[in-house]
Each structure stands twice: as structure tokens, then as C-alpha cells.
Scaffold this active site. Sequence first.
Site, PDB file in Angstrom:
ATOM      1  CE  LYS A 257      33.473  50.559  73.446  1.00  0.00           C
ATOM      2  NZ  LYS A 257      32.674  49.298  73.537  1.00  0.00           N
TER       3      LYS A 257
ATOM      4  NE  ARG B  71      33.504  44.259  75.118  1.00  0.00           N
ATOM      5  CZ  ARG B  71      34.002  44.845  74.030  1.00  0.00           C
ATOM      6  NH1 ARG B  71      34.872  44.220  73.284  1.00  0.00           N
ATOM      7  NH2 ARG B  71      33.617  46.037  73.687  1.00  0.00           N
ATOM      8  CE1 TYR B  72      33.858  46.264  79.413  1.00  0.00           C
ATOM      9  CE2 TYR B  72      32.167  46.846  77.816  1.00  0.00           C
ATOM     10  CZ  TYR B  72      33.493  46.846  78.213  1.00  0.00           C
ATOM     11  OH  TYR B  72      34.433  47.426  77.417  1.00  0.00           O
TER      12      TYR B  72
ATOM     13  CG  ASP C   1      37.845  49.453  66.853  1.00  0.00           C
ATOM     14  OD1 ASP C   1      38.518  49.354  67.901  1.00  0.00           O
ATOM     15  OD2 ASP C   1      36.676  49.878  66.824  1.00  0.00           O
TER      16      ASP C   1
ATOM     17  CG  ASP D 126      36.348  47.989  72.006  1.00  0.00           C
ATOM     18  OD1 ASP D 126      36.590  46.992  72.710  1.00  0.00           O
ATOM     19  OD2 ASP D 126      35.202  48.403  71.761  1.00  0.00           O
TER      20      ASP D 126
ATOM     21  NE  ARG E  31      29.496  45.899  66.276  1.00  0.00           N
ATOM     22  CZ  ARG E  31      29.024  46.764  67.183  1.00  0.00           C
ATOM     23  NH1 ARG E  31      28.231  47.742  66.813  1.00  0.00           N
ATOM     24  NH2 ARG E  31      29.337  46.630  68.456  1.00  0.00           N
TER      25      ARG E  31
ATOM     26  CB  CYS F  96      31.579  55.144  58.471  1.00  0.00           C
ATOM     27  SG  CYS F  96      30.065  55.824  59.203  1.00  0.00           S
TER      28      CYS F  96
ATOM     29  CB  CYS G  63      24.448  52.362  58.547  1.00  0.00           C
ATOM     30  SG  CYS G  63      25.158  51.213  59.728  1.00  0.00           S
TER      31      CYS G  63
ATOM     32  CB  CYS H 243      32.178  50.790  59.424  1.00  0.00           C
ATOM     33  SG  CYS H 243      31.098  49.858  60.528  1.00  0.00           S
TER      34      CYS H 243
ATOM     35  NE  ARG I 156      29.164  49.296  80.028  1.00  0.00           N
ATOM     36  CZ  ARG I 156      30.202  48.947  80.782  1.00  0.00           C
ATOM     37  NH1 ARG I 156      30.036  48.204  81.854  1.00  0.00           N
ATOM     38  NH2 ARG I 156      31.428  49.309  80.441  1.00  0.00           N
TER      39      ARG I 156
END
Length: 345
Positions: A316, A90-91, A272, A309, A112, A107, A103, A110, A94
Site C-alpha cells: 500500500k 507482506r510487510y 481495487d 494497494d 476479496r 459489499c 461477512c 468487495c 505485521r
Amino acid sequence: MTGRTLRQPAELIEAGFADENRRTEFETIAQRYSIAITSAMAELIDPSDPYDPIALQFIPDARELVETPGETADPIGDDTHSPVEGIVHRYPDRALLKIVHACPVYCRFCFRRETVGPGGDFLTGEKIDAAFDYIARTPQLWEIIITGGDPFILAPRRLKEITERLATIDHVKVIRWHSRVPLVEPERVTNEFVAALRAPGKAVWISIHSNHAREFSDAGCAAIAKLADAGFPLVGQTVLLRGINDETATLDALFRTMVENRIKPYYLHQGDYAPGTAHRRTSLAQGQALMRDLRGRLSGIAQPTYILDIPGGAGKVPVGPSYCGEGTVEDPNGTIHPYPPNEAC
Ligand SMILES: *Cc1c(COP(=O)(O)O)cnc(C)c1O
Ligand code: SF4
């Protein structure tokens, strides 16, 4: 002592984390979203406290099945910036390498949550080759951020493979791992594990996700010390969570604990718009008020940046608070001072 990870609704009830009458609720949620609580986290839960901050992060809640306007399966637009499977670029300088979908814990908030889970857990041979090939032929990629899922659930042998492949790419100067493992499954941080992360000639950074000071068990602190002693710079990532850490004293304790453990608080993430997470999201105004309180009472090295974000994948951005007014500036205690009027603050 290493115990088993709890994954089944029945196991959560047996462990005393909920009454039998919540079995159907848990089973319904389990059909939609993954559940996992490592023994290190389960041991920290006080079953008699209905607001236990560890339990609230990992024990399912019927409100997760309530979707509210604006929530989407891909809240930060990963898909729209994915040139090949496993890469999110996206950037310019990076990219993310999403190597694993699983995971150690799941969570409940989460971002995602629609893509993480124990199935299909590792990018397979050809797909990994395609992802590394993309990195190798994209010279502006200065930093690779390895995330998932949680990449630190991989065996040291796998971590070493990733390290070695990135180490051969000249233009990649920085390798950044994102993980909850050092705190939620500290027994994974062995000497072999640490050795697998070493990449001669590259700077290896580790970003540790933690939302509450209570997550720092003795074993977790020892795992973090091992990483810090190995020379990896450590930064902290926190999600602002309603009812879990949205109080000044709670964040104060968390960020101090991070610094005491040689972790520089990096980002405090605004929640999010992931499906079924409205009950944990705060308003931006509340987040800004918390950041203002922290500015007045915490060391500068313990201050994270409060980050949003932007939904859809625009990136972000820091979301304040701002201390600047028209010809004024506010001090850390909230008092307004004039600032030379020829400089619009
Ligand atoms: C979050 C994110 C990053 C890392 O952003 P930083 O501000 O450098 O921490 C990079 N790429 C993508 C796609 C991201 O979502
Ligand atoms: S560890 Fe990260 S990716 Fe995994 S469930 Fe938690 S927030 Fe999601």
C-alpha cells in the site's frame, strides 16, 4: 429490534428494494457472488431513492458481471504472500490473520469478493493451529491484523479464543481487528463481545469500515461508543466509490461523523481491481482532487490518507495529492507560494 439478514433475491424484491423485473438479474448475480443485507442496513435504505448510498453498496447490480481489463480474482496479491493458510505476510512487522470468510453484509465492490461468502466460514482446528504456530515462530511479527471476511461475526467465545492465543505470544504487541459489524450489525456488540476483545498486556485497535455517514444509525453509534468507552482506539477505513461517496460534501460528512464518534479516519482506499467493480471505481485524479478539497475544509484529525494497494501485492502506498512543485508549494486553498529554492520540495 433485530431482524433477519436478507440473502435471497426474492427477499430483496419483497422488501421493496427492487422491482419484480430484476429477479432474474439478481438470481444470475447470486450464482456468482454472495448477497447479504443486515436488518440494521435494510432499515436505513430509502427504496424510493434510486441513488440511496446504502442500497448501492449492498443491492446487486448487473454491471458486476462485466469484467474489465486489469481486474483479477486476487487484486492485492494475498495469495502470493501467504506462507500458511489464513496468514498473509507482506510487510516485515505485521501480518493478516484471515480467520473467517463470511461477512455480515456482502459489499458489491468487495476486493476479496472471489473468496468471501457464507461457505467454509471458519479456519478449522488444524489450520488455526498452523496459523498461530506461524505467528509464534516469526518473532518480527509485532502486529496481527485480524480480518477476513469479517471476524466480528464470530461468537464472543471464538473471539476470546483468538485473543487468548495471541495474548500468549510475547512478540505480538498490537492486535488490530478490521470490521463492518459495529455499524452494520450493532446488536453483536454486547458486554460479552467487548470482554472477549480485551487482551491484557497488548494494545487492541479496531478499524471500522464505513463508506457513508448514513451508516451511522443510533444503534451503530451506541455500539461504537461502547468500544471507545472500553478503551479501544478506533480508526476508520473507507473505500472511495463512484456514485456512492465520491463527492466532497459526502466525504466531509463521513469523516466528521467518524471523528464525532471517536473514530480517527485512517485510510481512504482507491478501489481495487476486483472483478465487476469498474462502475464503482474512480480515477486516481478524481480521488486526489477530493483529497485536496478536504484539506481546505476539514480538521486535520478528520483527514484520512488516500491509499492505493498496488495490484499484484507490492503493498500500500499513499497516492497524494502532492502539494510540492519545483521551488513552490501549494496552500490548502490552491494558491501557489515560492519555497526556498535550495530545498527541492
Ligand atoms: C493492508 C495490509 C496490511 C496493513 O497495512 P497498514 O498500512 O499497516 O494498514 C498488512 N498486511 C497486508 C498483507 C495488507 O494487505
Ligand atoms: S465486509 Fe469487507 S470483506 Fe466483507 S464483503 Fe464487505 S468489503 Fe468484502
